[in-house]
Design a protein around this motif. Structure first.
Motif, PDB file in Angstrom:
ATOM      1  N   ALA A 139       0.818  -1.218   0.000  1.00  9.70           N
ATOM      2  CA  ALA A 139       0.000   0.000   0.000  1.00  9.70           C
ATOM      3  C   ALA A 139       0.846   1.260   0.000  1.00  9.70           C
ATOM      4  O   ALA A 139       0.450   2.290  -0.564  1.00  9.70           O
ATOM      5  N   GLU A 140       2.033   1.193   0.625  1.00 15.44           N
ATOM      6  CA  GLU A 140       2.896   2.366   0.673  1.00 15.44           C
ATOM      7  C   GLU A 140       3.744   2.522  -0.581  1.00 15.44           C
ATOM      8  O   GLU A 140       4.481   3.498  -0.726  1.00 15.44           O
ATOM      9  N   GLN A 141       3.639   1.562  -1.514  1.00 15.66           N
ATOM     10  CA  GLN A 141       4.502   1.563  -2.690  1.00 15.66           C
ATOM     11  C   GLN A 141       3.794   1.958  -3.988  1.00 15.66           C
ATOM     12  O   GLN A 141       4.329   1.732  -5.060  1.00 15.66           O
ATOM     13  N   PHE A 142       2.608   2.539  -3.914  1.00 20.55           N
ATOM     14  CA  PHE A 142       1.989   3.028  -5.146  1.00 20.55           C
ATOM     15  C   PHE A 142       1.212   4.298  -4.887  1.00 20.55           C
ATOM     16  O   PHE A 142       0.825   4.601  -3.763  1.00 20.55           O
ATOM     17  N   GLU A 143       1.039   5.047  -5.967  1.00 22.13           N
ATOM     18  CA  GLU A 143       0.277   6.296  -5.905  1.00 22.13           C
ATOM     19  C   GLU A 143      -0.615   6.384  -7.129  1.00 22.13           C
ATOM     20  O   GLU A 143      -0.386   5.718  -8.142  1.00 22.13           O
ATOM     21  N   PRO A 180       3.315   6.973  -0.183  1.00 22.80           N
ATOM     22  CA  PRO A 180       3.518   7.002   1.273  1.00 22.80           C
ATOM     23  C   PRO A 180       4.954   6.674   1.688  1.00 22.80           C
ATOM     24  O   PRO A 180       5.489   7.266   2.625  1.00 22.80           O
ATOM     25  N   ILE A 181       5.605   5.749   0.970  1.00 24.25           N
ATOM     26  CA  ILE A 181       6.959   5.345   1.335  1.00 24.25           C
ATOM     27  C   ILE A 181       7.973   6.469   1.123  1.00 24.25           C
ATOM     28  O   ILE A 181       9.065   6.452   1.697  1.00 24.25           O
ATOM     29  N   SER A 182       7.602   7.489   0.332  1.00 26.56           N
ATOM     30  CA  SER A 182       8.531   8.591   0.054  1.00 26.56           C
ATOM     31  C   SER A 182       8.809   9.433   1.291  1.00 26.56           C
ATOM     32  O   SER A 182       9.734  10.250   1.287  1.00 26.56           O
ATOM     33  N   GLN A 183       8.019   9.256   2.333  1.00 26.37           N
ATOM     34  CA  GLN A 183       8.257  10.014   3.564  1.00 26.37           C
ATOM     35  C   GLN A 183       9.603   9.650   4.197  1.00 26.37           C
ATOM     36  O   GLN A 183      10.218  10.466   4.872  1.00 26.37           O
ATOM     37  N   THR A 184      10.061   8.405   3.950  1.00 23.95           N
ATOM     38  CA  THR A 184      11.270   7.930   4.626  1.00 23.95           C
ATOM     39  C   THR A 184      12.235   7.169   3.713  1.00 23.95           C
ATOM     40  O   THR A 184      13.301   6.752   4.173  1.00 23.95           O
TER      41      THR A 184
END
Length: 349
Positions: A139-143, A180-184
């Motif tokens: 879920a954190e790996q797509f936009e 979402p993963i781009s935050q870290t």
């Protein structure tokens, strides 16, 4: 105004954004929304490759067989059908299917009806090429990004709904910042694209292993309901620049880090063209995709045209989805496909 990142996927940011907190986008855009229960999605591209009218009916029959298999237990929750002619002169029919649970998709993939057909010796002798390219971003790996709010295509069709106006769009770098993963995490690639079974130049069955953080973009256009002015805008202004960019990536992508680029036209079950299309682009990294989109003249023309018209779009529907994957969340397999198909061209063997 909302963040593109759902509340339950937010975390303390260690990587800074490209724009200040006071940034306001120039027009509204939206993203797909899902709740905490969605941990991972699966995107499967199932292809039939053929050459010449004498193989068309067999290719369509094979495509229909794949579509029918999606109705079996654990089949895709949503699918669409496309056609494209590649630069080697082969036609390709692709069934794109979406799941919200990789375990369910794996059960479908391994079911006797599906596995027996794929593994049958008939696939080697029926004169067609086949491929399956299956990826499963968390879920954190797509936009996603949509210029409309209803009947979402692609991965949006298996999400729960749509956001309100979002902040992260309208500037270079906004695509990355919707992840979402781009935050870290910078989502840097590691490893190689490698053939692990078979020989692409010899035909037969070939398996390619992916590497961490390969990026996949699906960028779509829907002019089915557009009226005369918007249809002309798309066909006469947007489409020519879009085709130029897609042709460049198809023919010269290797030099810019694009493993595979297919500009496809949606079709119905009988192979008739619909007024929808999209691009399927696999990239060595998100960095490579960003660098091309920010600097290459063909994409800059697409981008500036969209900016000029975006606020006034009524029936013309434009969107994209971008994802990255762990190495073990990818499956690339080919049967009797030419050696420039998909990931075959750039895989080390």
């Amino acid at each position: 105004m909302e963040s593109a990142i759902s509340e339950h996927l937010k975390c303390p940011r260690t990587l800074t954004r490209r724009v200040p907190d006071t940034y306001a986008p120039p027009f509204p855009m939206w993203v797909g929304r899902s709740d905490e229960k969605l941990h991972q999605v699966v995107m499967g591209y199932f292809g039939v490759q053929f050459r010449g009218d004498e193989q068309r009916s067999d290719a369509l029959a094979a495509m229909r067989h794949i579509v029918a298999s999606l109705d079996l237990a654990d089949g895709a929750l949503h699918h669409d059908l496309t056609h494209h002619l590649d630069n080697q002169g082969y036609e390709n029919l692709i069934v794109a299917g979406y799941w919200t649970d990789p375990v369910s998709q794996q059960r479908w993939n391994n079911s006797r009806a599906v596995a027996d057909w794929w593994e049958s010796a008939d696939r080697l002798s029926d004169g067609l090429g086949f491929f399956r390219e299956i990826v499963a971003p968390r879920a954190e790996q797509f936009e996603t990004l949509y210029a409309f709010q209803d009947n979402l295509p692609g991965v949006g069709a298996v999400m729960d709904g749509i956001s309100g106006d979002i902040n992260e769009h309208g500037y270079w770098g906004s695509m990355r910042e919707r992840f979402p993963i781009s935050q870290t995490d910078w989502m840097q690639p590691s490893g190689e694209l490698r053939v692990i079974a078979g020989d692409p130049t010899a035909g037969g069955r070939v398996v390619v292993r992916g590497h961490d953080n390969i990026a996949l973009i699906r960028s779509g256009q829907d002019w089915a309901d557009a009226e005369a002015d918007e249809r002309s805008l798309y066909l006469d202004e947007i489409l020519p620049t879009l085709e130029a960019g897609m042709d460049f990536l198809r023919d010269n992508g290797q030099a810019v880090g694009c493993y595979s680029n297919r500009f496809v036209r949606n079709i119905d079950i009988d192979g008739n063209f619909l007024d929808l299309s999209y691009n399927i682009g696999h990239w060595a990294s998100l960095d490579n995709l960003e660098r091309w989109s920010e600097s290459h003249p063909t994409h800059l023309r697409i981008f500036t045209t969209f900016f000029r018209v975006a606020e006034n779009l009524e029936k013309l529907r434009l969107y994209h989805e971008v994802s990255v994957f762990d190495a073990d969340a990818q499956q690339y397999e080919y049967i009797n496909c030419h050696p420039h198909t998909g990931m075959l061209r750039d895989a080390i063997h």
